[in-house]
Design a protein around this motif. Structure first.
Motif, mmCIF file in Angstrom:
data_model
loop_
_atom_site.group_PDB
_atom_site.id
_atom_site.type_symbol
_atom_site.label_atom_id
_atom_site.label_comp_id
_atom_site.label_asym_id
_atom_site.label_seq_id
_atom_site.Cartn_x
_atom_site.Cartn_y
_atom_site.Cartn_z
ATOM 1 N N ASN A 14 34.449 -15.150 -27.340
ATOM 2 C CA ASN A 14 35.237 -16.124 -26.576
ATOM 3 C C ASN A 14 36.470 -16.506 -27.371
ATOM 4 O OD1 ASN A 14 33.840 -16.632 -24.067
ATOM 5 N ND2 ASN A 14 32.205 -17.575 -25.274
ATOM 6 N N ASP A 15 37.608 -16.474 -26.712
ATOM 7 C CA ASP A 15 38.881 -16.844 -27.343
ATOM 8 C C ASP A 15 39.121 -16.098 -28.650
ATOM 9 O OD1 ASP A 15 39.494 -18.675 -25.304
ATOM 10 O OD2 ASP A 15 38.361 -20.264 -26.301
ATOM 11 N N GLY A 16 38.751 -14.824 -28.674
ATOM 12 C CA GLY A 16 39.030 -13.994 -29.827
ATOM 13 C C GLY A 16 38.083 -14.160 -30.997
ATOM 14 N N GLY A 46 34.847 -6.550 -24.163
ATOM 15 C CA GLY A 46 36.000 -7.433 -24.027
ATOM 16 C C GLY A 46 37.300 -6.668 -24.104
ATOM 17 N N LYS A 47 38.366 -7.405 -24.179
ATOM 18 C CA LYS A 47 39.696 -6.821 -24.327
ATOM 19 C C LYS A 47 40.221 -7.169 -25.716
ATOM 20 C CE LYS A 47 44.364 -6.829 -22.292
ATOM 21 N NZ LYS A 47 45.096 -7.264 -23.506
ATOM 22 N N ASP A 48 40.680 -6.149 -26.451
ATOM 23 C CA ASP A 48 41.191 -6.312 -27.815
ATOM 24 C C ASP A 48 40.121 -6.875 -28.759
ATOM 25 O OD1 ASP A 48 43.719 -5.442 -26.938
ATOM 26 O OD2 ASP A 48 44.309 -7.474 -26.385
ATOM 27 N N ASP A 68 36.065 -1.666 -25.163
ATOM 28 C CA ASP A 68 37.300 -2.447 -25.199
ATOM 29 C C ASP A 68 38.148 -2.025 -24.001
ATOM 30 O OD1 ASP A 68 39.744 -3.720 -25.899
ATOM 31 O OD2 ASP A 68 39.159 -3.664 -28.014
ATOM 32 N N HIS A 69 38.269 -2.932 -23.016
ATOM 33 C CA HIS A 69 38.933 -2.551 -21.763
ATOM 34 C C HIS A 69 39.577 -3.791 -21.135
ATOM 35 C CE1 HIS A 69 39.523 -0.886 -17.736
ATOM 36 N NE2 HIS A 69 39.176 0.311 -18.215
ATOM 37 N N PRO A 70 40.764 -3.646 -20.530
ATOM 38 C CA PRO A 70 41.435 -4.794 -19.907
ATOM 39 C C PRO A 70 40.592 -5.501 -18.845
ATOM 40 C CG PRO A 70 42.955 -2.953 -20.103
ATOM 41 C CD PRO A 70 41.606 -2.433 -20.492
ATOM 42 N N LYS A 73 38.492 -8.508 -20.029
ATOM 43 C CA LYS A 73 39.160 -9.625 -20.701
ATOM 44 C C LYS A 73 38.387 -10.919 -20.516
ATOM 45 C CE LYS A 73 43.476 -12.251 -20.861
ATOM 46 N NZ LYS A 73 44.853 -12.401 -20.318
ATOM 47 N N ASN A 74 37.963 -11.208 -19.284
ATOM 48 C CA ASN A 74 37.170 -12.399 -18.991
ATOM 49 C C ASN A 74 35.785 -11.995 -18.503
ATOM 50 O OD1 ASN A 74 39.307 -14.402 -19.436
ATOM 51 N ND2 ASN A 74 40.242 -13.554 -17.580
ATOM 52 N N GLU A 189 39.955 -2.482 -11.948
ATOM 53 C CA GLU A 189 40.045 -3.854 -11.459
ATOM 54 C C GLU A 189 39.863 -3.924 -9.943
ATOM 55 O OE1 GLU A 189 39.998 -7.699 -11.413
ATOM 56 O OE2 GLU A 189 40.285 -6.673 -13.333
#
Length: 341
Positions: A14-16, A46-48, A68-70, A73-74, A189
């Motif tokens: 969460n939040d990096g 997650g993303k990044d 790791d995939h856009p 992200k959430n 997406e």
């Protein structure tokens, strides 16, 4: 089921940052994996998130599966469940642990349904029967009066959610080596049935018991709400947070977010005052990992003394005012500052 091998931990981000409960589960998972003589793996989505993979290794994992995939992200049940189920079907773990956070509980239940396996919720103790290779997931039951150990004998992976602060993370070892496996999964997406439109963070200011260094907790042994005011007075003098038992909350003396125990908060403060608390298992499960526990109870046989570091047998209504007086004098001597380190 014989082809299922290995212990997995879902790494929530969460939040990096990696959630603390995920690091705690790596500590618990390490013990299980060592007993079974199998690898411990983290699963991170997650993303990044790839830069966080080494942190999972440092916390005890032998390997990390990363998607790791856009689209990730959430958190969304659909996308995360698809990834986890795909990995589980491909690599076949025998045990899979999740943090009992809102997202962790949602994901674990969805994965259990899709994989047609069992799930033990809100586990407080984990062990394995090495000979039978069974996860022994224990949790209080029947209002906290007994501990139930739940087994999943016929399906794999064996899964459990564990609440934050119940297990202990290992010391970070930056010299530890492991394998990072990046998985490429097809996610689009436009295929997702839900969209995250906006995330609104809770900005209300309320004390978090789970983060408190010192907690003063009271029980029905204080008699009534007037007697319970001593808990607030002591907490104010020493700069502590206030908590209580389930029956105190049900009596309306405290708010639900101040309840400590299996059906409330799990806490691990440096110092925990248990005042007028008998020590029912439902409450003890939420505070037993505190560094130092000070119990005050007029019943010398109260179960709370079994987990206490120090115990005072006596009437809390007589003892607590004396503590308040002593702490006030100590505070004056130190210029109003109290330190518990």
């Amino acid at each position: 089921m014989e082809e299922n091998q290995g212990v997995w931990v879902f790494i929530e981000v969460n939040d990096g940052s990696i959630e603390g409960v995920s690091l705690e589960l790596l500590g618990a998972g390490r013990k299980l994996a060592d007993k079974l003589e199998v690898p411990l793996s983290g699963v991170m989505l997650g993303k990044d998130v790839m830069p966080l993979a080494n942190e999972v290794i440092y916390a005890g994992a032998d390997q990390v599966y990363v998607v790791d995939h856009p689209v990730l992200k959430n958190y969304r049940t659909e996308s995360y469940m698809k990834c986890v189920c795909t990995l589980a079907e491909k690599y076949k773990p025998e045990i899979f642990l999740y943090g009992a956070t809102p997202n962790g509980k949602d994901l674990a239940s969805a994965v259990a349904t899709d994989l047609s396996t069992g799930l033990t919720a809100d586990t407080t103790m984990l062990d394995v029967d090495v000979e039978k290779r069974l996860l022994e997931a224990s949790r209080p039951a029947f209002g906290g009066n007994i501990m139930a150990t739940i087994l999943c004998k016929k399906h794999r992976p064996q899964m459990a959610t564990v609440r934050p602060k119940v297990m202990k993370a290992l010391e970070t070892d930056e010299g530890r080596k492991g394998v990072i496996i990046e998985e490429e999964l097809e996610l689009r997406e436009e295929d997702m049935r839900t969209k995250v439109l906006k995330i609104v963070k809770d900005v209300t200011k309320k004390a978090s018991l789970s983060e408190a260094h010192v907690i003063v907790a009271g029980g029905k042994g204080l008699g009534d709400i007037q007697g319970f005011q001593l808990i607030h007075e002591l907490a104010e003098v020493i700069g502590a947070s206030v908590g209580g038992t389930r029956d105190v909350v049900e009596a309306g003396w405290l708010k639900h977010e101040q309840q400590i125990g299996q059906t409330g908060e799990t806490v691990t403060p440096k110092i925990y005052f248990a005042i007028g608390i008998s020590g029912a298992i439902q409450h003890v499960e939420g505070m037993k990992n505190s560094e130092l526990i000070i119990a005050i109870n007029k019943d010398a046989n109260a179960p709370i003394f079994d987990v206490a570091t120090y115990g005072i047998v006596g009437d809390a209504l007589e003892i607590v005012p004396k503590l308040i007086k002593q702490f006030k004098e100590l505070s004056k001597e130190k210029g109003g500052e109290m330190s518990y380190v």
